[in-house]
Design an enzyme around this catalytic site. Sequence first.
Site, PDB file in Angstrom:
ATOM      1  N   ASP A 123      47.325  49.234  45.362  1.00  0.00           N
ATOM      2  CA  ASP A 123      46.353  48.570  44.484  1.00  0.00           C
ATOM      3  C   ASP A 123      46.873  48.463  43.052  1.00  0.00           C
ATOM      4  O   ASP A 123      46.191  48.826  42.096  1.00  0.00           O
ATOM      5  CB  ASP A 123      45.012  49.331  44.520  1.00  0.00           C
ATOM      6  CG  ASP A 123      43.862  48.474  43.983  1.00  0.00           C
ATOM      7  OD1 ASP A 123      44.051  47.246  43.838  1.00  0.00           O
ATOM      8  OD2 ASP A 123      42.790  49.041  43.691  1.00  0.00           O
ATOM      9  N   GLU A 167      48.697  40.131  45.626  1.00  0.00           N
ATOM     10  CA  GLU A 167      48.376  38.770  45.197  1.00  0.00           C
ATOM     11  C   GLU A 167      47.336  38.155  46.134  1.00  0.00           C
ATOM     12  O   GLU A 167      47.126  38.608  47.261  1.00  0.00           O
ATOM     13  CB  GLU A 167      49.633  37.885  45.152  1.00  0.00           C
ATOM     14  CG  GLU A 167      49.371  36.542  44.453  1.00  0.00           C
ATOM     15  CD  GLU A 167      50.603  35.865  43.859  1.00  0.00           C
ATOM     16  OE1 GLU A 167      51.732  36.353  44.091  1.00  0.00           O
ATOM     17  OE2 GLU A 167      50.430  34.850  43.159  1.00  0.00           O
ATOM     18  N   HIS A 207      46.352  40.729  42.111  1.00  0.00           N
ATOM     19  CA  HIS A 207      47.282  40.023  41.228  1.00  0.00           C
ATOM     20  C   HIS A 207      46.743  38.606  41.035  1.00  0.00           C
ATOM     21  O   HIS A 207      46.991  37.723  41.853  1.00  0.00           O
ATOM     22  CB  HIS A 207      48.673  40.013  41.869  1.00  0.00           C
ATOM     23  CG  HIS A 207      49.724  39.345  41.041  1.00  0.00           C
ATOM     24  ND1 HIS A 207      50.577  40.035  40.207  1.00  0.00           N
ATOM     25  CD2 HIS A 207      50.057  38.042  40.908  1.00  0.00           C
ATOM     26  CE1 HIS A 207      51.391  39.188  39.613  1.00  0.00           C
ATOM     27  NE2 HIS A 207      51.093  37.960  40.019  1.00  0.00           N
ATOM     28  N   ASP A 222      48.500  32.532  40.039  1.00  0.00           N
ATOM     29  CA  ASP A 222      48.836  31.812  38.816  1.00  0.00           C
ATOM     30  C   ASP A 222      48.196  30.421  38.833  1.00  0.00           C
ATOM     31  O   ASP A 222      47.238  30.210  39.566  1.00  0.00           O
ATOM     32  CB  ASP A 222      50.358  31.755  38.633  1.00  0.00           C
ATOM     33  CG  ASP A 222      51.034  31.160  39.877  1.00  0.00           C
ATOM     34  OD1 ASP A 222      50.320  30.576  40.717  1.00  0.00           O
ATOM     35  OD2 ASP A 222      52.259  31.286  39.995  1.00  0.00           O
TER      36      ASP A 222
END
Length: 596
Positions: A491, A500, A449, A107
């Site tokens: 995956d 991530e 991710h 993020d």
Amino acid sequence: MHAVRLLSTLFVTFVYFSTSLAQLPLPNSTYLPPNASFGVQHVNDSQKSSVDPHWSSLLGNLLWFYEAQRSGKLPSNKRVPWRNDSAVEDGRDAGLDLSGGYYDAGDYVKYTYPLSFSLMSICWGAVDFGGGYDSANQTAYLDDMLRWGLDWLIKAHPSPNTLFVQVGDGDVDNAYWGGDLGIPTPRTSYQINETSPGTDAAAQASAAFSACSALYANHSLSSVSNPASLTNISYASTLLSHAQQLYTFATNTTERTYQTSVPVSGQAYASSGFTDELTLASLFLSLASNSSQLYSQAVSDYQNFHLDEQIRPGSESVFNWDGKSPGIVVLGAQIAKMYPNLASSSTSVNWTLEAEDYLDGIVKGRGRTFLTDGGLLWYPGDSNDASLNPALNAALLLTRYATSNLPPSSQRNSYLTFAQSQLNYTLGANPMNVPYIVGTHPNSPQNPHSAIATGASPYDIANIDTVPEHERYVLYGAVVGGPDTRDRFWDLRSDWVQGEVALDYNAPLLSLVAYTIMNQTTATQEPVFVSIEEGSYVKPKNSPCDDAVKTGCGIHPWPKGAKIAFAVVITIVGLIILGFGTYWIVLATRNSTKVG
Ligand SMILES: *[C@@H]1O[C@H](CO)[C@@H](O)[C@H](O)[C@H]1NC(C)=O
Ligand SMILES: *[C@@H]1O[C@H](CO)[C@@H](O)[C@H](O)[C@H]1NC(C)=O
Ligand SMILES: *[C@@H]1O[C@H](CO)[C@@H](O)[C@H](O)[C@H]1NC(C)=O
Ligand SMILES: *[C@@H]1O[C@H](CO)[C@@H](O)[C@H](O)[C@H]1NC(C)=O
Ligand SMILES: *[C@@H]1O[C@H](CO)[C@@H](O)[C@H](O)[C@H]1NC(C)=O
Ligand SMILES: *[C@@H]1O[C@H](CO)[C@@H](O)[C@H](O)[C@H]1NC(C)=O
Ligand SMILES: *[C@@H]1O[C@H](CO)[C@@H](O)[C@H](O)[C@H]1NC(C)=O
Ligand SMILES: *[C@@H]1O[C@H](CO)[C@@H](O)[C@H](O)[C@H]1NC(C)=O
Ligand SMILES: *[C@@H]1O[C@H](CO)[C@@H](O)[C@H](O)[C@H]1NC(C)=O
Ligand SMILES: *[C@@H]1O[C@H](CO)[C@@H](O)[C@H](O)[C@H]1NC(C)=O
Ligand SMILES: *[C@@H]1O[C@H](CO)[C@@H](O)[C@H](O)[C@H]1NC(C)=O
Ligand SMILES: *[C@@H]1O[C@H](CO)[C@@H](O)[C@H](O)[C@H]1NC(C)=O
């Protein structure tokens, strides 16, 4: 005269622009990651220099990942064409420029605590295995990577007793799954300071500055290798002054964990204690500033804080962004060996014994760790999220200790072999046949991710696994979390536990690959993934059961009504049992009173 001046001004301008990215000149031909099909192309001997190109491009990709994670205004010669300037107003709420630095993971939040650990780890590895960066022609990119982080950390430390520990809000950010052009605002800046201190965060940032100062000052930690060739004494002294101020901040304010002062940071990176960071900070600062007094401080801290309890097999700690004790004993052993003048006055801890207790415990399986059936080192609890990270950090400590403290050859070989088994596992020698580094091999993860790479529409988190079908960008060089305890890997984009990416996941692998390249005997052999057949990854049946995805957990969630009914039944049964129990105890007491 005038013309000459003009010319020299032009020249200076040119130099300024051409070196504004890195202080070391970047290579004439820019390193860019080859596509994943390179991962299965055997390279014949005539094409090899001393280093197999698969190893040098692996090192290059691991560094390139950090460039993809950059925040702020990007330089014109950026290597990640699909990245844009972003979050350029960070810090405005505090009246400061806190733009720049790195996004922490999948993020867009910037967290100082794990960033500091990552920078410390990379600098320490580049002190130990600098020759690897040099012979892969990656030292200029290493310098560039470090400065992008360190220059930001300098901005985040605007006065002696203030350190910004987070920029951006986790809650807001978790709801956003788009690219770098629409990052939600406002982005709050969070700090620790004299009235709201944070011992661990200040000490860890100090340790990062010290470790990196030692690297830029060319302080070696091994008699058989040198730091990477990026020596810059003036930069080293700038870093040292920040290290010293932060150490004073950590030790001269009320001792407490930083999330006590900044609770939002605790949602993602709650620290379990500060005594290990304080001790590690003393030790790194003793190296950076050549201080036997700080070395003695570290020795007495280690004893007074009972950090040996975190070393002993059975209760041993993991080495990661939160746990530092295993790193303390290994660094202590390195300093005691290389700098006897620092260590001579304080001999009450024998770091060699401490380090070998921990490392033998891992290699001989004497502690709480075990190997998965596929051979991955597993720390129960600590390995449940992002399983590769504890294993790679342990492998790095083993390699570092074996090569710098030069234990007897049988022990040395057992450490190096164990470490190599963890490296091999990560590079594809595992039951999934997956090299867990994005873009390295056709079997590498396709669905990390990572909001920055995915190309999804900003708030379509409900369809995270399916839209878009293929991630838009390949996040080359990103190490993903890793498989589960049965070596299975799905995956799956929603599975942040396995998939991530993060700054600290790449850090130990960088140093291990640098070591492999430095140790030319193994770097002329291809890494294990080159022989792994394309398409041999088969997604496991069922689905994961972890902190991110519950669908594979077997126990199907009950509807709310059933939960309430069950709770009522349990309560009634409990009351009945309690009633009978009390009645029985009263009877029994009466009887025994009678007998007595
Ligand atoms: C890189 O380019 C510069 C100027 O064009 C040249 O002086 C230098 O020798 C080149 N370096 C290498 C390694 O080719
Ligand atoms: C990957 O690179 C190879 C050359 O190394 C090239 O032949 C191939 O077309 C490339 N594939 C893609 C998808 O770009
Ligand atoms: C080495 O590889 C290149 C490119 O794949 C090929 O053209 C060449 O014939 C190979 N040389 C040998 C000695 O196998
Ligand atoms: C590093 O650069 C030198 C000089 O340009 C070159 O000879 C060598 O092959 C390069 N090594 C790698 C691993 O790229
Ligand atoms: C960067 O901007 C371009 C448009 O200029 C966009 O196509 C691309 O997806 C953006 N990159 C990211 C990571 O969002
Ligand atoms: C000190 O830090 C606390 C916690 O982050 C914050 O609430 C406070 O405003 C800060 N003090 C100053 C003077 O900025
Ligand atoms: C760094 O130190 C090593 C010895 O430890 C030395 O060989 C090397 O020349 C030094 N590099 C610089 C740039 O001073
Ligand atoms: C050393 O680092 C400083 C500070 O970043 C920089 O200004 C200087 O140009 C660097 N010197 C060399 C020789 O790279
Ligand atoms: C240490 O803290 C005290 C008060 O808490 C302060 O007066 C003193 O200046 C601080 N020392 C340093 C070196 O910051
Ligand atoms: C530490 O212990 C090792 C192993 O027993 C021993 O060889 C070494 O001499 C000790 N070091 C010191 C400084 O006492
Ligand atoms: C790691 O893989 C390499 C290359 O396949 C192999 O030579 C080596 O023996 C392996 N090491 C271990 C400990 O499995
Ligand atoms: C290089 O690797 C080999 C095989 O793991 C090992 O035996 C040797 O000791 C290593 N050399 C160094 C300098 O680490």
